[in-house]
Design a protein around this motif. Structure first.
Motif, PDB file in Angstrom:
ATOM      1  N   ALA A   1       0.822  -1.203   0.000  1.00 20.71           N
ATOM      2  CA  ALA A   1       0.000   0.000   0.000  1.00 20.71           C
ATOM      3  C   ALA A   1       0.858   1.256   0.000  1.00 20.71           C
ATOM      4  CB  ALA A   1      -0.920  -0.013   1.212  1.00 20.71           C
ATOM      5  N   GLY A   2       2.103   1.113   0.397  1.00 23.70           N
ATOM      6  CA  GLY A   2       2.972   2.282   0.400  1.00 23.70           C
ATOM      7  C   GLY A   2       2.893   3.047   1.699  1.00 23.70           C
ATOM      8  N   ILE A   3       3.083   2.338   2.814  1.00 23.54           N
ATOM      9  CA  ILE A   3       3.039   2.985   4.122  1.00 23.54           C
ATOM     10  C   ILE A   3       4.427   2.879   4.722  1.00 23.54           C
ATOM     11  CG2 ILE A   3       2.120   2.730   6.462  1.00 23.54           C
ATOM     12  CD1 ILE A   3      -0.497   1.845   5.070  1.00 23.54           C
ATOM     13  N   PRO A   4       4.986   3.983   5.185  1.00 24.63           N
ATOM     14  CA  PRO A   4       6.335   3.897   5.762  1.00 24.63           C
ATOM     15  C   PRO A   4       6.310   3.060   7.037  1.00 24.63           C
ATOM     16  CG  PRO A   4       5.390   6.069   6.110  1.00 24.63           C
ATOM     17  CD  PRO A   4       4.456   5.334   5.223  1.00 24.63           C
ATOM     18  N   PRO A   5       7.376   2.443   7.429  1.00 21.73           N
ATOM     19  CA  PRO A   5       8.748   2.561   6.915  1.00 21.73           C
ATOM     20  C   PRO A   5       9.114   1.442   5.956  1.00 21.73           C
ATOM     21  CG  PRO A   5       8.769   1.401   8.992  1.00 21.73           C
ATOM     22  CD  PRO A   5       7.325   1.583   8.608  1.00 21.73           C
ATOM     23  N   PHE A   6       8.145   0.902   5.211  1.00 22.54           N
ATOM     24  CA  PHE A   6       8.455  -0.283   4.402  1.00 22.54           C
ATOM     25  C   PHE A   6       8.896   0.127   2.999  1.00 22.54           C
ATOM     26  CE2 PHE A   6       5.092  -1.587   7.425  1.00 22.54           C
ATOM     27  CZ  PHE A   6       5.944  -2.247   8.288  1.00 22.54           C
ATOM     28  N   VAL A   7       9.374  -0.881   2.255  1.00 19.90           N
ATOM     29  CA  VAL A   7      10.016  -0.593   0.969  1.00 19.90           C
ATOM     30  C   VAL A   7       9.020  -0.003  -0.038  1.00 19.90           C
ATOM     31  CG1 VAL A   7       9.694  -2.983   0.243  1.00 19.90           C
ATOM     32  CG2 VAL A   7      11.375  -1.593  -0.885  1.00 19.90           C
ATOM     33  N   GLY A   8       7.746  -0.394   0.067  1.00 18.04           N
ATOM     34  CA  GLY A   8       6.764   0.108  -0.894  1.00 18.04           C
ATOM     35  C   GLY A   8       6.655   1.618  -0.857  1.00 18.04           C
ATOM     36  N   PHE A   9       6.714   2.170   0.362  1.00 20.45           N
ATOM     37  CA  PHE A   9       6.609   3.619   0.488  1.00 20.45           C
ATOM     38  C   PHE A   9       7.804   4.307  -0.149  1.00 20.45           C
ATOM     39  CE2 PHE A   9       8.006   7.341   2.906  1.00 20.45           C
ATOM     40  CZ  PHE A   9       6.974   8.206   2.590  1.00 20.45           C
ATOM     41  N   MET A  10       9.013   3.822   0.185  1.00 18.66           N
ATOM     42  CA  MET A  10      10.206   4.489  -0.335  1.00 18.66           C
ATOM     43  C   MET A  10      10.268   4.346  -1.856  1.00 18.66           C
ATOM     44  SD  MET A  10      11.211   5.920   2.212  1.00 18.66           S
ATOM     45  CE  MET A  10      12.488   6.881   1.459  1.00 18.66           C
TER      46      MET A  10
END
Lengths: 182, 470
Positions: B372-381
């Motif tokens: 979903a793109g939620i920090p601190p994971f790679v999807g967000f960055m």
């Protein structure tokens, strides 16, 4: 059109280029007829026959384009082997003749023609308008040339194709018979 | 040494072929394949710093190809480990299934090193053939045969895309007189505004858009994801996409940002992929279908990174797709483990997973949060870097649309997490997980977090990788 123009046209027809052009057109016509047969026929066997006719036309084009080896292969592999395989498949599967595979909706036929026409027209215009650079001839397309290329420049591809074929054969066996022990 | 990973895979194929001659029990087969998968990863790691040309310069081993080989080998090993039960494939054909899987990976590894059109085409076909066969191998005990429909769809769309690609390649050869990418790139870069060159490039890209499932070539995705076995879907959803991005990076360097037609076309593909994928994913009940549609949206993001036509943009795309593969594998690990008999997993089947198996629930939650793109994971960055890169190129509309899409995506990812944690389970069955699965999920989670917390290091490395082919 005056008569001298016609005369010169007729004269051009019997020159070497003119005859070659005529053969080219005949081959294209054979291809088109075959293609139409394959697409419009309701019986699968006739579709295969149309496909064979179309393949012969393609082989003729290859021959016209100075690739006798590719033309021979087209005849041997496509006209010979592939169409026989398809015929076998049809015979073994014995599809019901009564079941018509018609267009799925009222629009699908016209839309199909429209798409095909657009792609054909676009590619034809593109082919005519582009200035294709003329490169020096690499070789004469004989069996020796192609063999040398396959075992030198394209040796990796040549070997890899055998793996592809192996996978395809094994896959056919697995899917059709469900494995080695059944 | 240059050719070590590929030779290992070929050898692995041979060993599995020998295994298939006897009547091994599935435990032996599984141990052998996991061992061979690990051997492949080790071989890829060992040949990491190799460089050189092979086979009359049609095969190049460089940092770029080796990084992708390691990614592919790693993803394959993960699929082999968490899909080792292979419940939805008949026991008798397990060795053959693995034979196809390994040869498919061989095709993909050769693909990332090929720098010549014929080599690219044949390796792509090798990888596709293997997967075409793996899809209908699912055994649903003759109930509905939807795996056959999926297989036929995959094959027909694939053949179509391949046909377009070959046609484009013939144009490239006609325009430049060579099948070597170096010569073609040089030749086409001077004529990127000629219609024939534009058509040629678009047609060749189409072949890889199909693998990556970008908008006009995505039609196979939902049915194949649903119809194929869970383990096969896990493979299709992650491993070929890595190789497709590698080739897109190699090919798209033919285009510069001045070729307006292609850039605009790619922009349209990118935005439509995102909207189509995300909006369709909203209404899905089957988890695999949902991940399939979300994969289309993510492919749109990758394309957005490639669209910048800058080394940084390509590096962001590499970082993004590597991250995507890991997040996706984490989600599929849960699917494969939860589906005891290899059935498809509906979202409601996951209800109360946190009580039935805490580690799977955690893996799924982190995987989905990352997607979903939620920090601190790679999807967000990954999304952040790609959007920044696009913004630097003044693609303000694209960035806005992509941001809207991220918001849409959060809804359907998080509603799965809600079901997992907040609803009472109807069946209280505890999901058993093996040691290996637990270890894999922990490794995947560590990678997701590490890539998200220290993104700059990874992006810098990706940039170094990209520079080795520019």
């Amino acid at each position: 059109m005056n008569s001298s123009f016609l005369m010169s046209q007729a004269h051009a027809l019997f020159s070497a280029d003119g005859l070659a052009g005529l053969i080219f057109l005949i081959m294209v016509a054979v291809m088109l007829i075959g293609g139409l047969m394959a697409c419009t026929s309701e019986r699968l066997v006739r579709c295969v026959a149309g496909l064979v006719v179309c393949f012969v036309g393609v082989a003729g084009i290859y021959f016209y384009l100075n690739s006798p080896f590719v033309a021979t292969m087209q005849m041997l592999i496509y006209v010979g082997a592939v169409s026989v395989t398809i015929s076998f498949a049809i015979m073994l599967a014995a599809p019901e003749q009564s079941k018509k595979i018609g267009p799925s909706g009222p629009l699908s036929g016209p839309l199909g023609f429209l798409t095909a026409g657009l792609i054909f027209g676009g590619l034809a215009v593109l082919g005519c308008r582009t200035v294709w650079p003329v490169k020096p001839k690499i070789n004469s397309g004989t069996m020796e040339d192609i063999g040398a290329q396959l075992l030198q420049n394209y040796s990796m591809v040549f070997e890899l194709v055998s793996v592809v074929l192996l996978i395809a054969i094994l896959g056919a066996i697995i899917l059709a018979r469900g494995g080695r022990n059944t | 040494m240059l050719f070590l990973p590929e030779l290992t895979l070929l050898g692995a194929g041979l060993i599995i072929f020998l295994v298939s001659l006897g009547k091994p029990d599935s435990g032996t087969v599984k141990n052998i394949t996991i061992g061979l998968g690990a051997a492949t990863l080790i071989a890829a790691l060992m040949s990491f710093d190799q460089q050189g040309d092979l086979f009359f310069k049609s095969y190049r081993v460089d940092l770029f190809s080796q990084v992708f080989k390691i990614l592919i080998a790693g993803a394959m090993l993960a699929v082999l480990i968490f899909g080792r039960k292979l419940t939805s494939i008949k026991k008798e054909i397990h060795p053959e299934y693995y034979l196809f899987l390994f040869s498919g990976v061989l095709g993909l590894m050769m693909l990332v090193s090929s720098v010549e059109l014929l080599a690219i085409f044949v390796s792509l076909e090798l990888s596709s053939f293997a997967v075409y066969i793996m899809v209908p191998m699912r055994d649903d005990s003759g109930k509905i045969n939807f795996q056959m429909e999926a297989g036929a769809k995959y094959l027909l769309f694939g053949v179509m895309a391949t046909g377009f690609m070959l046609f484009g390649m013939s144009y490239m050869y006609g325009l430049t007189g060579s099948t070597h990418l170096d010569v073609i790139v040089k030749g086409l870069s001077t004529m990127y505004n000629q219609p024939a060159a534009v058509v040629a490039i678009m047609m060749v890209l189409a072949g890889f858009f199909y693998k990556l499932a970008i908008f006009p070539f995505h039609f196979w995705v939902p049915d194949v994801y649903e119809g194929a076995a869970n383990e096969t879907t896990a493979f299709i959803a992650s491993v070929p996409k890595l190789a497709a991005v590698a080739l897109l990076i190699r090919l798209i360097s033919m285009v510069s940002a001045e070729g307006h037609t292609i850039v605009n076309l790619l922009k349209v593909c990118s935005v439509l992929s995102m909207f189509y994928g995300n909006l369709s994913a909203l209404v899905q009940k089957d988890l695999k279908r949902m991940l399939g549609f979300s994969g289309i949206a993510h492919a749109g993001f990758v394309l957005l990174g490639l669209l910048t036509f800058q080394t940084t943009g390509y590096a962001n795309a590499l970082y993004y797709i590597a991250g995507y593969a890991v997040m996706n594998l984490a989600c599929f690990l849960v699917i494969c483990t939860v589906a005891k008999d290899g059935e498809n997993v509906l979202i409601e089947d996951l209800s109360g997973l946190h009580k039935r198996s805490p580690i799977l629930a955690l893996t799924l939650a982190i995987g989905l949060f990352a997607l979903a793109g939620i920090p601190p994971f790679v999807g967000f960055m990954g999304k952040f870097y790609i959007l920044v890169g696009a913004l630097k190129q003044d693609y303000i509309y694209l960035v806005t649309l992509a941001a809207i899409n991220t918001a849409i995506a959060i809804y359907y990812y998080l509603s799965v997490v809600r079901v997992t944690f907040c609803s009472n389970p109807e069946n209280q069955d505890v999901v058993k997980t093996g040691m290996l699965t637990n270890a894999t999920s922990i490794v995947l989670l560590i990678i997701i977090v590490a890539m998200g917390v220290e993104p700059q290091k990874f992006v810098d490395f990706a940039q170094m990788t990209i520079q080795s082919i520019m």
